[in-house]
Design a protein around this motif. Structure first.
Motif, PDB file in Angstrom:
ATOM      1  N   VAL A 131      -2.905  13.146  -2.141  1.00 35.57           N
ATOM      2  CA  VAL A 131      -1.863  14.066  -2.615  1.00 35.57           C
ATOM      3  C   VAL A 131      -1.491  13.752  -4.070  1.00 35.57           C
ATOM      4  N   GLU A 132      -1.492  12.482  -4.424  1.00 29.30           N
ATOM      5  CA  GLU A 132      -1.136  12.119  -5.807  1.00 29.30           C
ATOM      6  C   GLU A 132      -2.162  12.697  -6.785  1.00 29.30           C
ATOM      7  N   ALA A 133      -3.433  12.667  -6.406  1.00 27.80           N
ATOM      8  CA  ALA A 133      -4.465  13.273  -7.259  1.00 27.80           C
ATOM      9  C   ALA A 133      -4.252  14.788  -7.341  1.00 27.80           C
ATOM     10  N   ALA A 155       1.369   5.071 -15.018  1.00 26.84           N
ATOM     11  CA  ALA A 155       0.005   4.851 -15.513  1.00 26.84           C
ATOM     12  C   ALA A 155      -1.012   5.404 -14.516  1.00 26.84           C
ATOM     13  N   LEU A 156      -0.712   5.272 -13.230  1.00 34.33           N
ATOM     14  CA  LEU A 156      -1.633   5.768 -12.192  1.00 34.33           C
ATOM     15  C   LEU A 156      -1.825   7.278 -12.321  1.00 34.33           C
ATOM     16  N   GLN A 157      -0.707   8.012 -12.446  1.00 34.23           N
ATOM     17  CA  GLN A 157      -0.855   9.462 -12.504  1.00 34.23           C
ATOM     18  C   GLN A 157      -1.566   9.901 -13.794  1.00 34.23           C
ATOM     19  N   GLY A 209      -2.940   9.060   3.564  1.00 35.33           N
ATOM     20  CA  GLY A 209      -3.811   9.153   2.393  1.00 35.33           C
ATOM     21  C   GLY A 209      -3.008   9.601   1.186  1.00 35.33           C
ATOM     22  N   ASN A 210      -2.049   8.746   0.791  1.00 37.79           N
ATOM     23  CA  ASN A 210      -1.174   9.112  -0.341  1.00 37.79           C
ATOM     24  C   ASN A 210      -1.957   9.491  -1.584  1.00 37.79           C
ATOM     25  N   VAL A 211      -3.016   8.729  -1.867  1.00 35.25           N
ATOM     26  CA  VAL A 211      -3.703   8.958  -3.143  1.00 35.25           C
ATOM     27  C   VAL A 211      -4.328  10.359  -3.206  1.00 35.25           C
ATOM     28  N   GLY A 263      -7.439  -2.136 -12.255  1.00 33.22           N
ATOM     29  CA  GLY A 263      -6.429  -2.987 -11.624  1.00 33.22           C
ATOM     30  C   GLY A 263      -5.323  -2.150 -11.003  1.00 33.22           C
ATOM     31  N   PHE A 264      -4.262  -2.812 -10.571  1.00 30.95           N
ATOM     32  CA  PHE A 264      -3.135  -2.095  -9.948  1.00 30.95           C
ATOM     33  C   PHE A 264      -2.279  -1.460 -11.030  1.00 30.95           C
ATOM     34  N   LEU A 265      -2.095  -0.167 -10.964  1.00 29.74           N
ATOM     35  CA  LEU A 265      -1.326   0.557 -11.994  1.00 29.74           C
ATOM     36  C   LEU A 265       0.037   0.971 -11.458  1.00 29.74           C
ATOM     37  N   GLU A 266       1.020   0.872 -12.298  1.00 32.29           N
ATOM     38  CA  GLU A 266       2.357   1.394 -11.968  1.00 32.29           C
ATOM     39  C   GLU A 266       2.248   2.919 -11.854  1.00 32.29           C
ATOM     40  N   GLY A 302      -6.791   3.044  -4.496  1.00 28.99           N
ATOM     41  CA  GLY A 302      -6.383   2.457  -3.216  1.00 28.99           C
ATOM     42  C   GLY A 302      -6.482   0.948  -3.261  1.00 28.99           C
ATOM     43  N   ARG A 303      -6.020   0.319  -2.175  1.00 27.47           N
ATOM     44  CA  ARG A 303      -6.205  -1.134  -2.053  1.00 27.47           C
ATOM     45  C   ARG A 303      -7.706  -1.400  -1.984  1.00 27.47           C
ATOM     46  N   ILE A 304      -8.173  -2.432  -2.709  1.00 21.20           N
ATOM     47  CA  ILE A 304      -9.611  -2.691  -2.701  1.00 21.20           C
ATOM     48  C   ILE A 304      -9.905  -3.644  -1.547  1.00 21.20           C
ATOM     49  N   GLY A 351       0.835  -1.211   0.000  1.00 17.01           N
ATOM     50  CA  GLY A 351       0.000   0.000   0.000  1.00 17.01           C
ATOM     51  C   GLY A 351       0.863   1.251   0.000  1.00 17.01           C
ATOM     52  N   GLY A 352       0.437   2.239   0.781  1.00 18.30           N
ATOM     53  CA  GLY A 352       1.118   3.525   0.809  1.00 18.30           C
ATOM     54  C   GLY A 352       2.555   3.455   1.292  1.00 18.30           C
ATOM     55  N   VAL A 353       2.893   2.408   2.045  1.00 22.71           N
ATOM     56  CA  VAL A 353       4.268   2.292   2.554  1.00 22.71           C
ATOM     57  C   VAL A 353       5.261   2.193   1.385  1.00 22.71           C
ATOM     58  N   GLU A 354       4.825   1.574   0.291  1.00 24.27           N
ATOM     59  CA  GLU A 354       5.729   1.443  -0.864  1.00 24.27           C
ATOM     60  C   GLU A 354       6.093   2.819  -1.421  1.00 24.27           C
ATOM     61  N   ARG A 355       5.075   3.687  -1.532  1.00 24.22           N
ATOM     62  CA  ARG A 355       5.339   5.028  -2.073  1.00 24.22           C
ATOM     63  C   ARG A 355       6.166   5.830  -1.073  1.00 24.22           C
ATOM     64  N   THR A 356       5.852   5.674   0.218  1.00 21.38           N
ATOM     65  CA  THR A 356       6.612   6.399   1.251  1.00 21.38           C
ATOM     66  C   THR A 356       8.074   5.993   1.186  1.00 21.38           C
ATOM     67  N   ASN A 398      -9.228   5.033  10.439  1.00 20.45           N
ATOM     68  CA  ASN A 398      -8.453   6.251  10.671  1.00 20.45           C
ATOM     69  C   ASN A 398      -7.206   6.195   9.784  1.00 20.45           C
ATOM     70  N   GLU A 399      -7.392   6.521   8.511  1.00 22.95           N
ATOM     71  CA  GLU A 399      -6.309   6.501   7.519  1.00 22.95           C
ATOM     72  C   GLU A 399      -5.125   7.317   8.047  1.00 22.95           C
ATOM     73  N   ALA A 400      -3.929   6.728   8.023  1.00 29.40           N
ATOM     74  CA  ALA A 400      -2.767   7.407   8.617  1.00 29.40           C
ATOM     75  C   ALA A 400      -2.388   8.672   7.854  1.00 29.40           C
ATOM     76  N   GLU A 420     -11.770  -1.485   4.503  1.00 28.83           N
ATOM     77  CA  GLU A 420     -11.444  -0.257   5.246  1.00 28.83           C
ATOM     78  C   GLU A 420     -11.322   0.964   4.338  1.00 28.83           C
ATOM     79  N   LYS A 421     -11.346   0.739   3.013  1.00 26.83           N
ATOM     80  CA  LYS A 421     -11.197   1.855   2.070  1.00 26.83           C
ATOM     81  C   LYS A 421     -12.538   2.398   1.565  1.00 26.83           C
ATOM     82  N   GLY A 422     -13.637   1.667   1.842  1.00 28.09           N
ATOM     83  CA  GLY A 422     -14.978   2.215   1.587  1.00 28.09           C
ATOM     84  C   GLY A 422     -15.350   2.453   0.134  1.00 28.09           C
TER      85      GLY A 422
HETATM   86  N1  UDP Z   1      -1.389   2.761  -5.865  1.00 27.10           N
HETATM   87  C1  UDP Z   1      -0.701   2.326  -6.976  1.00 27.10           C
HETATM   88  N2  UDP Z   1      -1.409   1.854  -8.038  1.00 27.10           N
HETATM   89  C2  UDP Z   1      -2.767   1.802  -8.031  1.00 27.10           C
HETATM   90  C3  UDP Z   1      -3.461   2.274  -6.895  1.00 27.10           C
HETATM   91  C4  UDP Z   1      -2.750   2.759  -5.822  1.00 27.10           C
HETATM   92  O1  UDP Z   1       0.545   2.371  -7.021  1.00 27.10           O
HETATM   93  O2  UDP Z   1      -3.340   1.344  -9.024  1.00 27.10           O
HETATM   94  C5  UDP Z   1      -0.607   3.286  -4.724  1.00 27.10           C
HETATM   95  C6  UDP Z   1      -0.798   4.782  -4.588  1.00 27.10           C
HETATM   96  O3  UDP Z   1       0.160   5.446  -5.363  1.00 27.10           O
HETATM   97  C7  UDP Z   1      -0.588   5.018  -3.089  1.00 27.10           C
HETATM   98  C8  UDP Z   1      -0.820   3.660  -2.458  1.00 27.10           C
HETATM   99  O4  UDP Z   1      -1.060   2.729  -3.510  1.00 27.10           O
HETATM  100  O5  UDP Z   1       0.714   5.483  -2.841  1.00 27.10           O
HETATM  101  C9  UDP Z   1      -1.983   3.664  -1.493  1.00 27.10           C
HETATM  102  O6  UDP Z   1      -1.625   4.455  -0.409  1.00 27.10           O
HETATM  103  P1  UDP Z   1      -2.657   5.123   0.583  1.00 27.10           P
HETATM  104  O7  UDP Z   1      -1.866   5.904   1.588  1.00 27.10           O
HETATM  105  O8  UDP Z   1      -3.653   5.903  -0.171  1.00 27.10           O
HETATM  106  O9  UDP Z   1      -3.389   3.890   1.290  1.00 27.10           O
HETATM  107  P2  UDP Z   1      -2.859   2.535   2.051  1.00 27.10           P
HETATM  108  O10 UDP Z   1      -2.817   1.461   0.996  1.00 27.10           O
HETATM  109  O11 UDP Z   1      -1.495   2.824   2.608  1.00 27.10           O
HETATM  110  O12 UDP Z   1      -3.890   2.260   3.094  1.00 27.10           O
END
Ligand code: UDP
Length: 355
Positions: A276-278, A250-252, A272-274, A244-247, A194-196, A19-24, A268-270, A199-201
């Motif tokens: 800021v990315e949006a 492609a995501l941006q 919310g990377n997405v 699906g999951f985008l690199e 986000g992850r489907i 999830g977001g830890v990868e981007r962090t 309680n989302e820590a 908790e992501k609603g």
């Molecule tokens: N993400 C991605 N590809 C996708 C959808 C999401 O790489 O198709 C990444 C997105 O860039 C973000 C992360 O997944 O950095 C989700 O982080 P977020 O903090 O929003 O939620 P978490 O998964 O940590 O709960």
């Protein structure tokens, strides 16, 4: 500094299950490399470093991944499977810690937190989630008393979940904004990323899109298939466009084509990377007023906030967000979430821990 950054043990870096830890991790490593530090990343076998982190060394460990805490009950015991990846990683850390000035853990796990007083090289933790486990809460409270400066959090909402000994260190997050292209001419569609997982609603975003009569582009890894099927069945066909999951590239590009990003945390989302990315792509955000996103979305400036779990309020917020100047969204991301700003905050924190 020579820094060892330890990734979460839920799976390889680059696959999306972190999830977001990868981007962090990507932002943190790229930013610290730019500031001249020597970085080694320790992660599961099969991991890939993002292109802007190629200056780092990658150590990989085989092993059975950890179950993610957010999908276990609050009173669940600490679980470490046979052939554990987590145990293998931390055995490596202990064996090779002398090569580093500081160790930085990004995994939300009991074992590395418990090790804090027992390493000879200072061990710091960037906590990636709010409270989801009694065992983790108790240990975070304990480390906050014995080693307060070794803990950092993303947002005040997240840190507020824990019984801390003093004011928390809040680092926010950072993004390599050059990798997000500003898009001023969106298509007639909404976005959700986000992850489907429950908790992501996503179901609330789907209902809001249906009420607005707009398609919702869904970007992310399906973590829970039966949940994804229930969401798909909850709205008319054609409402959801599954990508699906985008690199990252492609995501941006996909985010930029959206009029508004809907953000619907049920926990309680820590951070919310997405969100800021949006914003970095110029996309205003309509979000539930809960957790980190409630600190990131500024009503009328970069988006609109709705009462949590209220789909009608989300629909109204989405309508308000559509009126926001897209350039203001990009400007907000540049001002508050740059890679350089984040890296300098992390650097300052870690320098304070050097012995
Ligand atoms: N993400 C991605 N590809 C996708 C959808 C999401 O790489 O198709 C990444 C997105 O860039 C973000 C992360 O997944 O950095 C989700 O982080 P977020 O903090 O929003 O939620 P978490 O998964 O940590 O709960």
């Amino acid at each position: 500094m020579k820094i060892l950054v330890v990734h979460t043990a839920v799976g390889p870096l680059g696959g999306g299950c972190g999830g977001g830890v990868e981007r962090t991790l990507g932002s943190l490593v790229a930013g610290l490399l730019q500031r001249g530090h020597a970085i080694t990343v320790l992660a599961a076998e099969g991991s890939l470093l993002p292109p802007n982190c190629q200056g780092a060394e990658l150590w990989q460990e085989p092993g059975v991944p950890q179950p993610s805490w957010q999908h276990r009950s609050r009173d669940a015991v600490v679980e470490i499977p046979a052939g554990s990846l987590l145990a293998a990683c931390w055995q490596q850390v202990l064996a090779r810690q002398q090569q580093f000035d500081v160790l930085l853990n990004l995994g939300y796990d009991w074992l590395p937190l418990w090790l804090t007083p027992h390493t000879s090289t200072p061990l710091a933790h960037l906590v990636s989630m709010g409270s989801v486990s009694d065992a983790m809460d108790a240990l975070i409270a304990q480390i906050s008393c014995s080693h307060p400066s070794h803990l950092a959090f993303h947002t005040a909402s997240q840190a507020g979940d824990f019984a801390l000994s003093g004011a928390p260190l809040l680092l926010g997050n950072g993004f390599d904004l050059e990798q997000y292209r500003f898009e001023d001419a969106p298509q007639r569609q909404l976005g959700w990323a986000g992850r489907i997982a429950p908790e992501k609603g996503l179901e609330d975003a789907a209902a809001a899109a249906a009420a607005l009569g707009l398609p919702l582009v869904v970007m992310g890894l399906v973590e829970d298939t039966s949940y994804a099927e229930r969401v798909a069945a909850s709205v008319a066909s054609g409402t959801l466009i599954w990508k699906g999951f985008l690199e990252p590239a492609a995501l941006q590009a996909e985010l930029g084509r959206c009029q508004v990003l809907l953000n619907t945390p049920k926990w309680n989302e820590a951070f919310g990377n997405v969100v800021v990315e949006a914003l970095a792509c110029g996309v205003p955000v309509a979000s539930y007023a809960r957790g980190g996103p409630a600190e990131l979305v500024v009503e009328g400036v970069n988006g609109a906030l709705a009462e949590a779990d209220n789909v009608e309020a989300l629909v109204a917020a989405c309508r308000r967000a559509m009126g926001i100047e897209r350039a203001c969204c990009r400007a907000w991301a540049e001002q508050h979430c740059s890679l350089a700003g984040f890296a300098s905050r992390v650097e300052h924190w870690l320098q304070g821990l050097l012995v």
